[in-house]
Design a protein around this motif. Structure first.
Motif: not given
Length: 145
Positions: A21-22, A51, A54, A25-26, A125-126, A29-30
């Motif tokens: 998960y983290g 979460y 989610e 985001r790191k 990641c996006d 990924y949005t």
């Protein structure tokens, strides 16, 4: 991302240690993230508290009815139930494109650059997931692994 895309993280018994998960985001990924938790996981409440909105739950027994488990044991201690349940979960959430990830990914890297050199470069990641969806949409394939 333009599509209705989500990252599904398959997890069991690790509410306090979902590294993926983290790290998503790191790595920029949005988009949407869903934690896929089975009905036999005693940490459901912890996941939901950590979460909110989610966590998606599924029944292992119901998932087992949809395929040949190929298992001689009866403890249902395999990730295959979650992997197969995600198709129905995605559909019920209106998700048309998705990636399935385990809960212990520490980083997302490119291993080879555009010049063929080996190394470790952080993946965005996006961009990565969007490129994967473009490829999927432009081919006759239903799934890419």
């Amino acid at each position: 991302m333009q599509r209705n895309f989500a990252a599904f993280i398959l997890t069991h018994g690790r509410a306090n240690n979902v590294k993926t998960y983290g790290n998503l985001r790191k790595h920029g990924y949005t988009g949407k993230i869903y934690l896929v938790v089975d009905d036999e996981d005693g940490q459901q409440e912890q996941y939901e508290a950590m979460y909110p909105g989610e966590v998606v739950l599924f029944s292992k027994a119901e998932a087992a009815n949809g395929f040949d488990e190929g298992d001689n044991f009866s403890d249902m201690r395999a990730v295959v139930y979650a992997r197969n349940a995600i198709w129905g979960l995605a559909s019920s959430l209106g998700v048309t494109h998705f990636v399935e990830l385990d809960d212990d990914y520490s980083n997302f890297y490119y291993r080879i650059d555009e010049d063929g050199f080996y190394g470790n470069w952080w993946a965005r990641c996006d961009w990565l997931f969007s490129a994967m969806c473009d490829y999927l949409d432009e081919t006759p394939f239903a799934t890419i692994a």
